[in-house]
Write an enzyme that holds these catalytic residues in place. Structure first.
Site, PDB file in Angstrom:
ATOM      1  CE  LYS A 177      35.935  27.751 -20.661  1.00 14.26           C
ATOM      2  NZ  LYS A 177      36.218  26.841 -19.533  1.00 14.26           N
ATOM      3  CB  CYS A 198      36.728  15.777 -17.389  1.00 15.56           C
ATOM      4  SG  CYS A 198      38.237  16.647 -17.718  1.00 15.56           S
ATOM      5  NE  ARG A 223      40.063  19.398 -15.005  1.00 19.36           N
ATOM      6  CZ  ARG A 223      39.406  20.249 -15.779  1.00 19.36           C
ATOM      7  NH1 ARG A 223      38.751  19.834 -16.839  1.00 19.36           N
ATOM      8  NH2 ARG A 223      39.373  21.530 -15.464  1.00 19.36           N
ATOM      9  CG  ASP A 261      43.276  26.013 -20.644  1.00 18.22           C
ATOM     10  OD1 ASP A 261      42.670  26.792 -19.881  1.00 18.22           O
ATOM     11  OD2 ASP A 261      43.396  24.804 -20.408  1.00 18.22           O
TER      12      ASP A 261
HETATM   13  C1  EPZ Z   1      41.276  25.532 -14.516  1.00 18.88           C
HETATM   14  O1  EPZ Z   1      40.834  24.222 -14.240  1.00 18.88           O
HETATM   15  C2  EPZ Z   1      40.644  25.925 -15.844  1.00 18.88           C
HETATM   16  N1  EPZ Z   1      39.183  25.920 -15.713  1.00 18.88           N
HETATM   17  C3  EPZ Z   1      41.098  24.950 -16.932  1.00 18.88           C
HETATM   18  O2  EPZ Z   1      40.550  25.407 -18.150  1.00 18.88           O
HETATM   19  C4  EPZ Z   1      42.621  24.975 -17.023  1.00 18.88           C
HETATM   20  O3  EPZ Z   1      43.039  24.033 -17.967  1.00 18.88           O
HETATM   21  C5  EPZ Z   1      43.222  24.663 -15.648  1.00 18.88           C
HETATM   22  O4  EPZ Z   1      42.703  25.573 -14.657  1.00 18.88           O
HETATM   23  C6  EPZ Z   1      44.731  24.765 -15.639  1.00 18.88           C
HETATM   24  O5  EPZ Z   1      45.127  26.045 -16.006  1.00 18.88           O
HETATM   25  C7  EPZ Z   1      38.588  26.965 -15.105  1.00 18.88           C
HETATM   26  O6  EPZ Z   1      39.218  27.906 -14.652  1.00 18.88           O
HETATM   27  C8  EPZ Z   1      37.077  26.925 -15.027  1.00 18.88           C
HETATM   28  P1  EPZ Z   1      43.627  22.955 -11.719  1.00 18.88           P
HETATM   29  P2  EPZ Z   1      41.100  23.569 -12.779  1.00 18.88           P
HETATM   30  O7  EPZ Z   1      42.856  22.747 -10.461  1.00 18.88           O
HETATM   31  O8  EPZ Z   1      41.053  24.623 -11.746  1.00 18.88           O
HETATM   32  C9  EPZ Z   1      45.385  18.814 -10.209  1.00 18.88           C
HETATM   33  C10 EPZ Z   1      39.447  25.214 -20.192  1.00 18.88           C
HETATM   34  O9  EPZ Z   1      39.772  24.656 -21.229  1.00 18.88           O
HETATM   35  N2  EPZ Z   1      44.572  19.058  -9.004  1.00 18.88           N
HETATM   36  O10 EPZ Z   1      44.569  24.110 -11.802  1.00 18.88           O
HETATM   37  O11 EPZ Z   1      40.199  22.408 -12.667  1.00 18.88           O
HETATM   38  C11 EPZ Z   1      44.494  18.533 -11.418  1.00 18.88           C
HETATM   39  O12 EPZ Z   1      44.177  17.154 -11.479  1.00 18.88           O
HETATM   40  C12 EPZ Z   1      39.644  24.529 -18.865  1.00 18.88           C
HETATM   41  O13 EPZ Z   1      38.951  26.372 -20.133  1.00 18.88           O
HETATM   42  C13 EPZ Z   1      44.626  18.141  -7.956  1.00 18.88           C
HETATM   43  O14 EPZ Z   1      45.339  17.138  -8.033  1.00 18.88           O
HETATM   44  O15 EPZ Z   1      42.601  23.088 -12.937  1.00 18.88           O
HETATM   45  C14 EPZ Z   1      45.344  18.948 -12.582  1.00 18.88           C
HETATM   46  O16 EPZ Z   1      46.213  17.894 -12.942  1.00 18.88           O
HETATM   47  C15 EPZ Z   1      40.150  23.127 -19.038  1.00 18.88           C
HETATM   48  N3  EPZ Z   1      43.860  18.358  -6.855  1.00 18.88           N
HETATM   49  C16 EPZ Z   1      46.164  20.116 -12.017  1.00 18.88           C
HETATM   50  O17 EPZ Z   1      46.058  20.012 -10.577  1.00 18.88           O
HETATM   51  C17 EPZ Z   1      43.045  19.463  -6.735  1.00 18.88           C
HETATM   52  O18 EPZ Z   1      42.379  19.631  -5.691  1.00 18.88           O
HETATM   53  C18 EPZ Z   1      45.668  21.493 -12.440  1.00 18.88           C
HETATM   54  O19 EPZ Z   1      44.338  21.564 -12.065  1.00 18.88           O
HETATM   55  C19 EPZ Z   1      43.000  20.375  -7.807  1.00 18.88           C
HETATM   56  C20 EPZ Z   1      43.779  20.163  -8.925  1.00 18.88           C
END
Ligand code: EPZ
Length: 435
Positions: free
Chosen positions: A22, A134, A139, A322
């Protein structure tokens, strides 16, 4: 609204094949905006989130051909070529009529923000709803926006929307405050058509980022450092469509490994991305789960008790967040205690309350959960709250004595293709019924 009903205690037996990832398919679908024309994607999982991304792209004038196009699954002008086989998707991005991702879609799937980078590269503008929080945390997307501004994008926030415009995108060095997965992907996609060279430092190294990068290279992008934490992208004038097969889903694979282990079954997980599961396989081994690996098949062997071991989620190649909820379900029936530390999201323990309804002994302290293994869990009605939390409840229900009902299963539909069918084929007493 449906519910899933499980009569636990059956040792799973047989073979399960893993579907497309996905979290690779979603950015790859967004990336088709970068190259006008017909894209033929294969191994695209049949999931709610994929359908949501199709809706987002459809709002911009993108058209699709479903498998067996003669069924009329296609909207827009007729597309050339024979109908695609199942799990395949033809995406025609020839004519863009819009560049907006509205709130009502983004609020159901935050990954819709992945259109931001491609729209700016293709149309020099985008209007994308802020995703909002969420179940697992705030996020924000501040790191995405800071990187885009560094590339020359003018960003204003207006009534919950990111209004972004750019006369041109220019290459620059961007150091990410955190290796955000979709943040890296948005900036990577924008950089492919920027003027000059972009370096993304502290880039996410998740395999799904690598799969997106390989797709972009297939379109004609020039990218160095794929799979490392420094991506160098030399902007090109244009990108052209190319066929591509999406990688298989490491988290789906890990979920079935945990399900096999908790039921003390003997299950062969095929089409598994073994190379992307090192941290998960290591942790399962440490906990006493015996696996044999042959090519892309991981076979869980029965026998050998489960031992409580600690786990700490980290950016790839560390133990994936995850898989945290699924692993916690496994530890809830292991011998001894396990300390599970969540370092990626600030609120990813929502499944704990529901696991405790099944008899799990878990205490939360800050970003740590202490799990004291019980001899068995007992079935009960529970409620899914997010995608991976739902998976952990299914895993626990498969092992629990008696009947478990998992409500709000629409969360599961977002990330697990044919879950009930796949588990039934492994002998689970599981069915999906109206709630
Ligand atoms: C991706 O989400 C995945 N989704 C998530 O999978 C996964 O849990 C996550 O990466 C971590 O591996 C997709 O790829 C579609 P992040 P993403 O940006 O990109 C903080 C699932 O179950 N952050 O790496 O949204 C954020 O708050 C889903 O399939 C900022 O602060 O995750 C979080 O605490 C759930 N500012 C951390 O970084 C930003 O601009 C990781 O977030 C971006 C992120």
């Amino acid at each position: 609204m449906d519910k899933i009903v499980i009569d636990g205690g059956v040792a799973l037996e047989g073979e399960v094949s893993i579907s497309g990832a996905k979290n690779a398919a979603l950015p790859i679908m967004a990336a088709t905006l970068l190259a006008p024309g017909m894209h033929r994607l294969h191994n695209v999982p049949s999931l709610a989130d994929i359908r949501t991304m199709k809706r987002v792209l459809g709002l911009m004038g993108v058209t699709f051909e479903e498998p067996g196009a003669e069924k009329g699954g296609h909207t827009g002008p007729p597309l050339q070529g024979a109908p695609l086989p199942d799990e395949a998707l033809a995406v025609d991005t020839s004519n863009l009529t819009g560049w907006m991702a509205p709130y009502e879609v983004v609020k159901t799937m935050r990954a819709a923000v992945l259109v931001l980078g491609p729209l700016l590269a293709r149309a020099r503008q985008a209007s994308v709803s802020l995703p909002g929080g969420c179940a697992i945390g705030a996020r924000p997307i501040n790191i995405h926006l800071k990187g885009l501004e560094a590339m020359g994008v003018k960003i204003t926030l207006n009534q919950g929307y990111v209004e972004a415009k750019a006369r041109e995108l220019k290459g620059t060095e961007i150091i990410l405050d955190f290796p955000t997965v979709t943040g890296t992907e948005n900036l990577l996609m924008a950089a492919t058509l920027a003027k000059g060279t972009t370096r993304i430092v502290n880039a996410a190294q998740e395999p799904e980022v690598g799969d997106l990068a390989q797709f972009l290279v297939a379109l004609g992008a020039e990218i160095e450092g794929i799979g490392t934490d420094v991506l160098t992208i030399h902007g090109v004038e244009t990108l052209v469509p190319a066929p591509y097969t999406v990688m298989s889903d490491r988290i789906e694979a890990g979920t079935y490994l945990a399900a096999a282990a908790i039921t003390k079954g003997k299950v062969a997980v095929t089409n598994a991305p073994v190379a992307h599961l090192t941290a998960v396989l290591e942790k399962l081994h440490e906990a006493g789960v015996r696996c044999t690996i042959a090519g892309d098949c991981i076979e869980v062997q029965p026998g050998g008790g489960l031992t409580g071991v600690d786990a700490k989620t980290l950016p790839y190649p560390g133990f994936p967040t995850d898989m945290q909820a699924q692993f916690m379900a496994l530890m809830s029936v292991a011998k001894g205690a396990s300390v599970i530390t969540e370092t990626i999201f600030e609120d990813r323990f929502i499944h704990v309350g529901e696991l405790k309804r099944l008899g799990a002994d878990i205490t939360i302290s800050g970003n740590q959960a202490v799990v004291r293994g019980r001899r068995h869990l007992s079935g009960a009605p529970v409620m899914a709250t997010d995608l991976r939390a739902s998976a952990s409840l299914i895993i626990a229900g498969l092992a629990a004595q008696g009947t478990t009902e998992v409500h709000r299963v629409y969360h599961l539909d977002r990330g697990y293709a044919k879950l009930v069918e796949k588990l039934s084929a492994l002998g689970a007493r599981i069915k999906r019924v109206p709630a």
